[in-house]
Design a protein around this motif. Structure first.
Motif, PDB file in Angstrom:
ATOM      1  N   ALA A 251       0.869  -0.970   0.393  1.00  0.00           N
ATOM      2  CA  ALA A 251       0.237   0.189   0.133  1.00  0.00           C
ATOM      3  C   ALA A 251       0.526   1.156   0.147  1.00  0.00           C
ATOM      4  O   ALA A 251       0.392   2.581  -0.539  1.00  0.00           O
ATOM      5  N   THR A 252       1.941   1.327   0.757  1.00  0.00           N
ATOM      6  CA  THR A 252       3.229   2.573   0.400  1.00  0.00           C
ATOM      7  C   THR A 252       3.518   2.925  -0.845  1.00  0.00           C
ATOM      8  O   THR A 252       3.493   3.844  -1.085  1.00  0.00           O
ATOM      9  N   TYR A 253       4.029   1.136  -1.252  1.00  0.00           N
ATOM     10  CA  TYR A 253       3.854   2.145  -2.804  1.00  0.00           C
ATOM     11  C   TYR A 253       3.240   1.756  -3.961  1.00  0.00           C
ATOM     12  O   TYR A 253       3.714   1.248  -4.358  1.00  0.00           O
ATOM     13  N   GLY A 254       2.132   2.130  -2.738  1.00  0.00           N
ATOM     14  CA  GLY A 254       1.150   1.639  -4.207  1.00  0.00           C
ATOM     15  C   GLY A 254       0.403   0.466  -5.712  1.00  0.00           C
ATOM     16  O   GLY A 254      -0.283   0.468  -5.889  1.00  0.00           O
ATOM     17  N   LEU A 255       1.080  -0.573  -5.101  1.00  0.00           N
ATOM     18  CA  LEU A 255       1.094  -1.643  -5.508  1.00  0.00           C
ATOM     19  C   LEU A 255       0.335  -2.818  -4.843  1.00  0.00           C
ATOM     20  O   LEU A 255       0.001  -3.933  -5.612  1.00  0.00           O
ATOM     21  N   ASP A 256      -0.494  -2.049  -3.912  1.00  0.00           N
ATOM     22  CA  ASP A 256      -2.066  -3.044  -3.758  1.00  0.00           C
ATOM     23  C   ASP A 256      -2.889  -2.774  -4.539  1.00  0.00           C
ATOM     24  O   ASP A 256      -3.309  -3.920  -4.923  1.00  0.00           O
ATOM     25  N   ASP A 257      -2.527  -1.920  -5.410  1.00  0.00           N
ATOM     26  CA  ASP A 257      -3.746  -0.880  -6.578  1.00  0.00           C
ATOM     27  C   ASP A 257      -2.047  -1.006  -7.915  1.00  0.00           C
ATOM     28  O   ASP A 257      -2.831   0.395  -7.828  1.00  0.00           O
ATOM     29  N   PRO A 258      -2.001  -1.324  -8.428  1.00  0.00           N
ATOM     30  CA  PRO A 258      -1.004  -0.691  -9.521  1.00  0.00           C
ATOM     31  C   PRO A 258      -1.855  -0.375 -10.318  1.00  0.00           C
ATOM     32  O   PRO A 258      -3.137  -0.733 -10.727  1.00  0.00           O
ATOM     33  N   GLU A 259      -1.399   0.580 -11.184  1.00  0.00           N
ATOM     34  CA  GLU A 259      -0.975   1.712 -12.030  1.00  0.00           C
ATOM     35  C   GLU A 259      -1.944   0.033 -13.386  1.00  0.00           C
ATOM     36  O   GLU A 259      -2.837   1.263 -14.411  1.00  0.00           O
ATOM     37  N   LEU A 260      -0.645  -0.371 -13.274  1.00  0.00           N
ATOM     38  CA  LEU A 260      -0.591  -1.027 -14.755  1.00  0.00           C
ATOM     39  C   LEU A 260       0.085  -2.861 -14.474  1.00  0.00           C
ATOM     40  O   LEU A 260       0.731  -2.463 -13.175  1.00  0.00           O
ATOM     41  N   THR A 261      -0.531  -3.720 -14.783  1.00  0.00           N
ATOM     42  CA  THR A 261      -0.166  -4.805 -14.474  1.00  0.00           C
ATOM     43  C   THR A 261      -0.023  -5.930 -16.206  1.00  0.00           C
ATOM     44  O   THR A 261      -0.450  -5.083 -16.779  1.00  0.00           O
ATOM     45  N   VAL A 262       1.308  -5.916 -16.263  1.00  0.00           N
ATOM     46  CA  VAL A 262       1.306  -6.873 -17.474  1.00  0.00           C
ATOM     47  C   VAL A 262       1.799  -8.152 -17.332  1.00  0.00           C
ATOM     48  O   VAL A 262       2.514  -8.343 -17.135  1.00  0.00           O
ATOM     49  N   ALA A 263       1.119  -9.041 -17.746  1.00  0.00           N
ATOM     50  CA  ALA A 263       1.625 -10.297 -17.832  1.00  0.00           C
ATOM     51  C   ALA A 263       1.455 -10.919 -19.030  1.00  0.00           C
ATOM     52  O   ALA A 263       0.700 -10.674 -20.539  1.00  0.00           O
ATOM     53  N   VAL A 264       2.887 -11.197 -19.634  1.00  0.00           N
ATOM     54  CA  VAL A 264       3.728 -12.325 -20.980  1.00  0.00           C
ATOM     55  C   VAL A 264       3.097 -13.206 -20.873  1.00  0.00           C
ATOM     56  O   VAL A 264       4.488 -13.832 -19.640  1.00  0.00           O
ATOM     57  N   THR A 265       2.890 -14.083 -21.679  1.00  0.00           N
ATOM     58  CA  THR A 265       2.593 -15.422 -22.009  1.00  0.00           C
ATOM     59  C   THR A 265       3.769 -15.485 -22.734  1.00  0.00           C
ATOM     60  O   THR A 265       3.499 -15.496 -23.992  1.00  0.00           O
ATOM     61  N   TYR A 266       4.737 -16.467 -22.227  1.00  0.00           N
ATOM     62  CA  TYR A 266       5.924 -16.621 -23.634  1.00  0.00           C
ATOM     63  C   TYR A 266       6.964 -18.327 -23.032  1.00  0.00           C
ATOM     64  O   TYR A 266       5.939 -18.498 -22.412  1.00  0.00           O
ATOM     65  N   THR A 267       7.391 -17.974 -24.149  1.00  0.00           N
ATOM     66  CA  THR A 267       8.412 -19.946 -24.229  1.00  0.00           C
ATOM     67  C   THR A 267       9.536 -19.848 -23.932  1.00  0.00           C
ATOM     68  O   THR A 267       9.692 -18.832 -24.883  1.00  0.00           O
ATOM     69  N   PRO A 268      10.168 -20.389 -23.100  1.00  0.00           N
ATOM     70  CA  PRO A 268      11.477 -19.345 -22.987  1.00  0.00           C
ATOM     71  C   PRO A 268      12.113 -20.280 -24.002  1.00  0.00           C
ATOM     72  O   PRO A 268      11.799 -22.024 -24.190  1.00  0.00           O
ATOM     73  N   GLU A 269      14.021 -19.741 -23.898  1.00  0.00           N
ATOM     74  CA  GLU A 269      14.262 -21.121 -24.744  1.00  0.00           C
ATOM     75  C   GLU A 269      15.036 -22.377 -24.077  1.00  0.00           C
ATOM     76  O   GLU A 269      14.995 -23.483 -24.441  1.00  0.00           O
ATOM     77  N   THR A 270      14.986 -22.426 -22.915  1.00  0.00           N
ATOM     78  CA  THR A 270      15.254 -23.502 -21.922  1.00  0.00           C
ATOM     79  C   THR A 270      14.325 -23.438 -20.385  1.00  0.00           C
ATOM     80  O   THR A 270      14.088 -22.280 -19.822  1.00  0.00           O
ATOM     81  N   ASP A 271      14.560 -24.720 -19.637  1.00  0.00           N
ATOM     82  CA  ASP A 271      13.773 -24.582 -18.414  1.00  0.00           C
ATOM     83  C   ASP A 271      14.905 -24.683 -17.619  1.00  0.00           C
ATOM     84  O   ASP A 271      15.575 -24.071 -17.862  1.00  0.00           O
ATOM     85  N   GLU A 272      13.835 -24.560 -16.117  1.00  0.00           N
ATOM     86  CA  GLU A 272      15.334 -24.095 -15.286  1.00  0.00           C
ATOM     87  C   GLU A 272      15.807 -25.565 -14.975  1.00  0.00           C
ATOM     88  O   GLU A 272      17.688 -25.035 -14.715  1.00  0.00           O
ATOM     89  N   ASP A 273      16.673 -26.610 -15.925  1.00  0.00           N
ATOM     90  CA  ASP A 273      17.466 -27.438 -16.202  1.00  0.00           C
ATOM     91  C   ASP A 273      18.468 -27.690 -16.861  1.00  0.00           C
ATOM     92  O   ASP A 273      19.335 -28.180 -17.639  1.00  0.00           O
ATOM     93  N   GLY A 274      17.898 -26.051 -17.571  1.00  0.00           N
ATOM     94  CA  GLY A 274      18.857 -25.528 -19.174  1.00  0.00           C
ATOM     95  C   GLY A 274      18.734 -26.683 -19.754  1.00  0.00           C
ATOM     96  O   GLY A 274      19.223 -26.774 -21.394  1.00  0.00           O
ATOM     97  N   LYS A 275      17.191 -27.483 -20.232  1.00  0.00           N
ATOM     98  CA  LYS A 275      17.044 -28.642 -21.259  1.00  0.00           C
ATOM     99  C   LYS A 275      15.917 -27.460 -22.601  1.00  0.00           C
ATOM    100  O   LYS A 275      15.757 -26.400 -21.800  1.00  0.00           O
ATOM    101  N   GLU A 276      15.989 -27.406 -23.262  1.00  0.00           N
ATOM    102  CA  GLU A 276      14.806 -26.875 -24.071  1.00  0.00           C
ATOM    103  C   GLU A 276      13.534 -27.044 -23.344  1.00  0.00           C
ATOM    104  O   GLU A 276      12.385 -27.587 -23.599  1.00  0.00           O
ATOM    105  N   ALA A 277      12.917 -25.595 -23.476  1.00  0.00           N
ATOM    106  CA  ALA A 277      11.923 -25.678 -22.882  1.00  0.00           C
ATOM    107  C   ALA A 277      10.860 -25.952 -23.783  1.00  0.00           C
ATOM    108  O   ALA A 277      10.722 -25.760 -25.075  1.00  0.00           O
ATOM    109  N   ALA A 278       9.675 -26.533 -23.394  1.00  0.00           N
ATOM    110  CA  ALA A 278       8.154 -26.655 -24.379  1.00  0.00           C
ATOM    111  C   ALA A 278       7.233 -26.132 -23.678  1.00  0.00           C
ATOM    112  O   ALA A 278       6.021 -26.084 -24.822  1.00  0.00           O
ATOM    113  N   GLU A 279       7.133 -25.989 -22.269  1.00  0.00           N
ATOM    114  CA  GLU A 279       5.875 -24.956 -21.790  1.00  0.00           C
ATOM    115  C   GLU A 279       6.362 -23.496 -22.175  1.00  0.00           C
ATOM    116  O   GLU A 279       6.797 -23.342 -21.394  1.00  0.00           O
TER     117      GLU A 279
END
Length: 469
Positions: A251-279
Motif C-alpha cells: 500500500a505504501t508503494y501503491g502496488l496493492d492497486d497497481p496502475e498497470l500490470t503486464v502479464a507476458v505468456t511466452y516459451t523460454p528457450e530453456t527450462d530451469e534444468d537447461g533443457k529446451e523448454a516446451a511449456e
C-alpha cells in the motif's frame, strides 16, 4: 679545546655510520627472508563452507549456511547464492607470488590494522584471512593467514569483498521473451494482445501482434510491441526499497492497486534444468507511482512532467522485493495503451505491395498504374513512366499526432485509393480532411483514425501535383 671538539665530532660521525651500517645489515637480512613462490597457501572447498563474514571500511557483514545461504542480520534477506560462491571462489586455490618468512613487524605490511579481515569456517576448521597494504610497485596485496608469514598475492580478495549488502541480494530477473503467445495489460486501458503469424488480420505482412476486441483483431505495430517487451527485459531492477514486502508495504508503494500490470505468456528457450523448454510460462510485472504523486497527477490538468519529478515502483510476480524505478522507466512501461502500440502511420503497408493509386484532388481524378513486381515495380501516369519516390515518402510520412474517432466536418483536401497486391486487402482508401490551421483529419476505409500534421498533407499534395501537372 679544539682537539676535544674534533674528537666529539668524529665520535658523532662514527655513531651515525654504525647506525646506518646496522640498518643496511637489517634491511639485507629482511630482504633475504623474501622468496619467490608459486605456493598454494590456502585450499578451502567452497561447498563445505558453513559461515562467512568480513569487516571492511568499518562495516561488517556475516552469512551462514542452512541448506541455503542466509544473512545473519535478517534471514528474510534473499541472498544471491552465486554471489556468495563468487566471494569464496578465490580461496579454493589461493596462491601467493612472494612469501616473507617469520615476520616480526606486521605493521610495515599494514597488517597490524588490516584493511579487511575475512573469516570463514567449515565443519572441521576455521580460517582468518587478513588483507594489508597494497604494494603499488608489485601491484599485489599483502596477506596474512595466521601462520606467521606474510604473502604477496596477485589475486586481490578485496576486488570481490568490496561490496555492500545490496550487492548480494538475489534480484528478480527480467527475461528475454522468446516465442510470445499473448500479453495481458491490466490498468486504465485493459486489453489482451495475441501473437498470430499469417493471420490475414492486417494489410501489413509484418504484423503479428493484435489487440483482441469483441471478436475482432486490431493490428499493432510489431516494432513498437517488440521495443516495449525489450524495455521490460532491459529493466533488470536492482534499486530495491524493501526485500520483504507485506500488505502495508504494498500500500505504501501503491502496488496493492497497481496502475498497470503486464502479464507476458511466452516459451523460454530453456527450462530451469537447461533443457529446451516446451511449456509456456507467464512473466508478470506491476507498476505504480507513489500514491501521493499518483493522486496529484490524476488531478493535474497538464500531463507534461519531468522524469526526475516522478517516484515510481515495480514488483515482479509475487516477489517480496519492491524496486524503485526511474521516471523514464515508469513512462516507458506505462506507454502500453492501444494507441501507444498501434501503427502511428496512416498508411503502414509495404509500398512494394502497391500496384497503383487512384487520387482525387480538387475535384480532379488521377490514376497511377504500375508494371512489374515488388521493389522493381515501375509506375506510370498518363502512359509515361514516373518517379514515385516523393509521393511514396509523403504518403508514408502521414503520422498520427493523436488518435480520434471524431467525424470530419470540414472540406476534403485529398483522397487516395491505394491498390495492393493482396487477396485479403486489395485496396485501402485514405481521405484527408481539413481540421484546423495545424492539423488534418485522416479517415481510413470510412473510419476516422487520427489527426496528422497539415504540413505533411501539403507535402503529399505537392508530390501529387509534381506528377500530374
Amino acid at each position: 679545546m679544539k682537539r676535544a671538539k674534533r674528537i666529539y665530532i668524529l665520535l658523532g660521525v662514527l655513531a651515525v655510520v654504525c647506525v646506518a651500517a646496522f640498518a643496511v645489515m637489517h634491511y639485507q637480512e629482511q630482504q633475504e627472508l623474501i622468496q619467490n613462490t608459486d605456493e598454494i597457501i590456502l585450499e578451502v572447498d567452497s561447498s563445505t563452507v558453513q559461515s562467512l563474514s568480513w569487516t571492511y571500511d568499518g562495516e561488517s557483514l556475516a552469512f551462514h549456511k542452512d541448506g541455503a545461504w542466509l544473512y545473519d542480520g535478517d534471514e528474510a534477506f534473499p541472498v544471491d547464492e552465486e554471489k556468495i560462491n563468487n566471494l569464496l571462489e578465490p580461496f579454493q586455490a589461493f596462491g601467493a607470488a612472494f612469501i616473507i618468512h617469520d615476520v616480526t613487524d606486521f605493521a610495515q605490511y599494514g597488517l597490524d590494522d588490516p584493511t579487511c579481515t575475512i573469516d570463514l569456517a567449515t565443519e572441521d576448521a576455521s580460517y582468518e584471512i587478513q588483507l594489508g597494504d597494497y604494494s603499488t610497485m608489485d601491484a599485489q596485496r599483502y596477506v596474512s593467514i595466521g601462520d606467521g608469514n606474510v604473502y604477496l598475492v596477485q589475486e586481490d580478495p578485496l576486488d570481490t569483498f568490496d561490496v555492500e549488502l545490496s550487492d548480494l541480494i538475489a534480484n528478480d530477473e527480467t527475461p528475454d521473451f522468446n516465442q510470445v503467445t499473448s500479453i495481458q495489460f491490466t490498468g486504465s486501458d485493459s486489453y489482451q494482445v495475441i501473437y498470430q503469424e499469417d493471420s490475414g488480420y492486417s494489410y501489413c505482412a509484418d504484423d503479428v501482434y493484435f489487440k483482441e476486441q469483441d471478436g475482432t483483431y486490431l493490428p499493432l505495430d510489431t516494432a513498437l510491441v517488440t521495443s516495449y517487451l525489450s524495455g521490460i527485459t532491459s529493466l533488470s531492477p536492482t534499486d530495491y526499497v524493501t526485500y520483504n514486502a507485506g500488505e502495508e508495504d504494498l500500500a505504501t508503494y501503491g502496488l496493492d492497486d497497481p496502475e498497470l500490470t503486464v502479464a507476458v505468456t511466452y516459451t523460454p528457450e530453456t527450462d530451469e534444468d537447461g533443457k529446451e523448454a516446451a511449456e509456456p510460462v507467464v512473466f508478470t510485472i506491476s507498476v505504480s507511482r507513489d500514491p501521493d504523486e499518483r493522486s496529484a497527477a490524476e488531478d493535474a490538468q497538464s500531463t507534461e512532467e519531468d522524469d526526475a519529478d516522478i517516484t515510481a515502483y515495480a514488483r515482479i510476480g509475487e516477489s517480496k522485493i519492491i524496486y524503485q524505478i526511474t521516471g523514464t522507466q515508469y513512462k516507458e512501461l506505462m506507454a502500453a495503451s492501444y494507441d501507444d502500440l498501434r501503427h502511428q502511420e496512416v498508411f503502414y503497408a509495404d509500398f512494394a505491395d502497391v500496384t497503383g493509386l487512384d487520387i482525387t484532388l480538387e475535384d480532379a481524378a488521377y490514376t497511377i498504374t504500375s508494371q512489374g513486381a515488388g521493389d522493381s515495380r515501375a509506375f506510370s501516369y498518363d502512359g509515361e513512366e514516373i518517379e514515385i519516390d516523393d509521393l511514396r515518402d509523403a504518403l508514408e510520412a502521414l503520422t498520427a499526432s493523436s488518435f480520434t474517432g471524431e467525424a470530419p466536418t470540414e472540406k476534403e483536401e485529398i483522397s487516395l485509393t491505394v491498390h495492393l497486391d493482396s487477396e485479403d486487402y486489395p485496396e485501402i482508401r485514405i481521405q484527408l480532411y481539413r481540421y484546423d490551421g495545424e492539423q488534418c483529419l485522416a479517415v481510413v476505409d470510412g473510419e476516422p483514425v487520427s489527426l496528422v500534421s497539415r504540413s505533411s498533407v501539403v507535402d503529399l499534395i505537392e508530390a501529387v501535383n509534381a506528377i500530374v501537372l
